[in-house]
Design a protein around this motif. Structure first.
Motif, mmCIF file in Angstrom:
data_model
loop_
_atom_site.group_PDB
_atom_site.id
_atom_site.type_symbol
_atom_site.label_atom_id
_atom_site.label_comp_id
_atom_site.label_asym_id
_atom_site.label_seq_id
_atom_site.Cartn_x
_atom_site.Cartn_y
_atom_site.Cartn_z
ATOM 1 N N VAL A 113 45.087 1.564 -31.188
ATOM 2 C CA VAL A 113 44.063 1.334 -30.532
ATOM 3 C C VAL A 113 43.217 0.291 -31.054
ATOM 4 O O VAL A 113 42.980 0.145 -32.234
ATOM 5 C CB VAL A 113 43.108 2.991 -30.728
ATOM 6 C CG1 VAL A 113 41.576 2.782 -30.120
ATOM 7 C CG2 VAL A 113 43.558 4.098 -30.120
ATOM 8 N N ALA A 171 44.624 7.434 -20.831
ATOM 9 C CA ALA A 171 45.884 7.160 -21.429
ATOM 10 C C ALA A 171 46.313 7.946 -22.479
ATOM 11 O O ALA A 171 47.178 8.772 -22.592
ATOM 12 C CB ALA A 171 46.154 5.878 -21.834
ATOM 13 N N SER A 216 48.981 3.171 -20.956
ATOM 14 C CA SER A 216 47.663 2.315 -21.730
ATOM 15 C C SER A 216 46.621 2.249 -20.895
ATOM 16 O O SER A 216 46.617 2.711 -19.465
ATOM 17 C CB SER A 216 48.203 0.960 -22.230
ATOM 18 O OG SER A 216 47.064 0.351 -23.147
ATOM 19 N N GLY A 244 41.173 4.340 -21.119
ATOM 20 C CA GLY A 244 41.859 4.485 -22.474
ATOM 21 C C GLY A 244 41.864 5.958 -22.746
ATOM 22 O O GLY A 244 42.783 6.365 -23.388
ATOM 23 N N ALA A 300 45.561 1.874 -26.352
ATOM 24 C CA ALA A 300 44.204 2.065 -25.599
ATOM 25 C C ALA A 300 43.485 0.955 -26.129
ATOM 26 O O ALA A 300 43.370 0.344 -27.224
ATOM 27 C CB ALA A 300 43.553 3.477 -25.759
ATOM 28 N N HIS A 357 42.032 1.039 -20.576
ATOM 29 C CA HIS A 357 40.758 0.492 -20.950
ATOM 30 C C HIS A 357 39.665 1.554 -20.713
ATOM 31 O O HIS A 357 39.448 1.971 -19.706
ATOM 32 C CB HIS A 357 40.534 -0.848 -20.390
ATOM 33 C CG HIS A 357 39.277 -1.408 -20.710
ATOM 34 N ND1 HIS A 357 38.280 -1.972 -19.909
ATOM 35 C CD2 HIS A 357 38.608 -1.808 -21.878
ATOM 36 C CE1 HIS A 357 37.284 -2.470 -20.288
ATOM 37 N NE2 HIS A 357 37.305 -2.320 -21.640
ATOM 38 N N PRO A 384 38.703 3.017 -26.043
ATOM 39 C CA PRO A 384 38.900 4.359 -25.236
ATOM 40 C C PRO A 384 37.521 5.048 -25.491
ATOM 41 O O PRO A 384 36.804 5.213 -26.548
ATOM 42 C CB PRO A 384 40.001 5.028 -25.696
ATOM 43 C CG PRO A 384 40.139 4.456 -27.045
ATOM 44 C CD PRO A 384 39.547 3.087 -27.185
#
Lengths: 284, 284
Positions: A220, A156, A147, A153, A172, A149, A175
């Motif tokens: 997400v 990930a 995961s 993101g 995420a 940010h 993202p």
């Protein structure tokens, strides 16, 4: 061969430990730091791991200090590993001039263009070198999820898309889903990868989905008051790509939330529980 | 008369809001900032408030960013207000020279010695001026509790002891319980209050308890691997004073935990639930 690591700190947290280490990275050719949360269950044997990739300007510390994830991770028995966001200490020309390129902004890809190609192989670092290192030194099982940010993101999503079947689950926060089509991504990709845009699609979540790289489901979360929503993040592009390819996307839009760690902290427990359901699925 | 405040930021957090404000403090004669968490319940009407006092070197931001308190506060319906730890922007001689005196180290007392007596009235600020200001601008009820960390734990204890019956409950993490008998306290008290030690006991939790200031019960958490435990914090002094005066003290010693916010985050939910039990007692 055992790679050595040096412990920088070890702090009790929710019955487990938050620890920081430095080590020499071969693939990045520089010294790096990372953080790890070990839940209490790690004292009894190997536990699954969540790789957390942070965003622009972050280090390995932001998530551990600000996301408030340890309580739920301790309850679920998940380790969390936080890599840094770029090579460090290399002082390439222009490396520290902007917040969205160079140090603190490695974009989790393997750079092809000089001088970045000397060090900026963050994809290999977070998917190969660091996982091997962590498993040498800590009771981490083969079960893993990923995961992150913002830029993390993006990281990930591309890690999971480029290695179908490897990660039990991927999620995420806010993202960058289509870096080829936003200013952050265009700036970074042109410098790290060169001007040949055909090379870029290997590192773009939407393009990877459209190229049928993987059908792994995704979770997400996106704040609707995120200051980067329209220009940089464009979750509708992800929605469209997933729709076209029949990929299951749970995209949650949260009214009033912004791009900060207060947003991440507000929903991180949902993500940890999501990953735990997948990581422990065969034990249920 | 309404005092004006200026909003610096407003961020969604766990269904509520984390907001920061600046304002002119009359009692400190300088501009100050504070942070507030408003739980979702504050949209329907006044909610009880927990005052959080932070430790040396901190600002109004550390607790909001690192304690992970918002999830439980949102569940319980508690507002949390975080003042800064000293006057700011005053530039008195020597004010910024050390981490344990002057800026970032107001010790929640009213200074009597020049030049500190011009500005350093943090006790009046956190117990009078700021509460009045906050209640003018936010839906905060008269129900209040107080807690803090380290120097802020000292602050929470003396505020509650000096105003018996005011706070529904008081708790502290790693508090300086006997500042008259530790280097941090002796340095700060001698400079803020002067050399007459008789004046100091008004601002010392152990001395206040021994002087029968209040019999209010206390909850205190202390890490046993706290680097300041032996020299500065001395929880056994608090234990002894409470024992002598028959004050109910729940002192929890936690093996392996240190002085950091990872420690605070590990047990903050217990404190929030403790305060909620007292704040909502007459509604049960």
């Amino acid at each position: 061969m055992t790679q050595s690591i040096e412990q920088l700190s070890a702090t009790r947290s929710h019955g487990g430990w938050v620890k920081r280490f430095s080590h020499r990275s071969q693939v990045l050719d520089c010294d790096m730091t990372f953080g790890i949360f070990l839940p209490p269950q790690a004292e009894a044997g190997p536990v699954p791991v969540l790789w957390w990739l942070s965003g622009l300007t972050c280090t390995d510390e932001n998530f551990m200090q600000k996301a408030g994830a340890q309580k739920m991770a301790a309850k679920l028995g998940l380790a969390i590993v936080c890599p840094d966001t770029s090579p460090r200490g290399t002082d390439l020309p222009g490396e520290h001039e902007s917040y969205d390129f160079g140090s603190g902004a490695g974009f989790y890809l393997n750079a092809k263009r000089s001088p970045w190609s000397q060090h900026y192989h963050m994809y290999d670092y977070v998917t190969s070198e660091l996982p091997a290192l962590v498993r040498e030194h800590f009771p981490i099982s083969e079960k893993e999820a990923i995961s992150g940010h913002s830029m993390g993101g993006h990281g990930a999503l591309i890690c999971a898309l480029k290695q179908p079947g490897r990660y039990a689950s991927v999620s995420a926060f806010s993202p960058i889903v289509n870096p080829m089509d936003c200013p952050w991504g265009e700036k970074a990709f042109s410098r790290y990868l060169g001007d040949e845009r055909g090379e870029w699609s290997d590192w773009d979540a939407c393009e990877l989905i459209l190229a049928k790289a993987s059908k792994q489901p995704m979770l997400v979360d996106q704040g609707e008051d995120d200051q980067f929503l329209e220009e940089q993040l464009k979750p509708d592009h992800l929605e469209k790509a997933c729709h076209i390819q029949g990929v299951s996307l749970k995209l949650r839009r949260h009214a009033g939330y912004d791009h900060s760690y207060f947003f991440v902290a507000s929903f991180i427990d949902d993500h940890l529980e999501y990953h735990a359901r997948h990581l422990f699925a065969d034990q249920a």
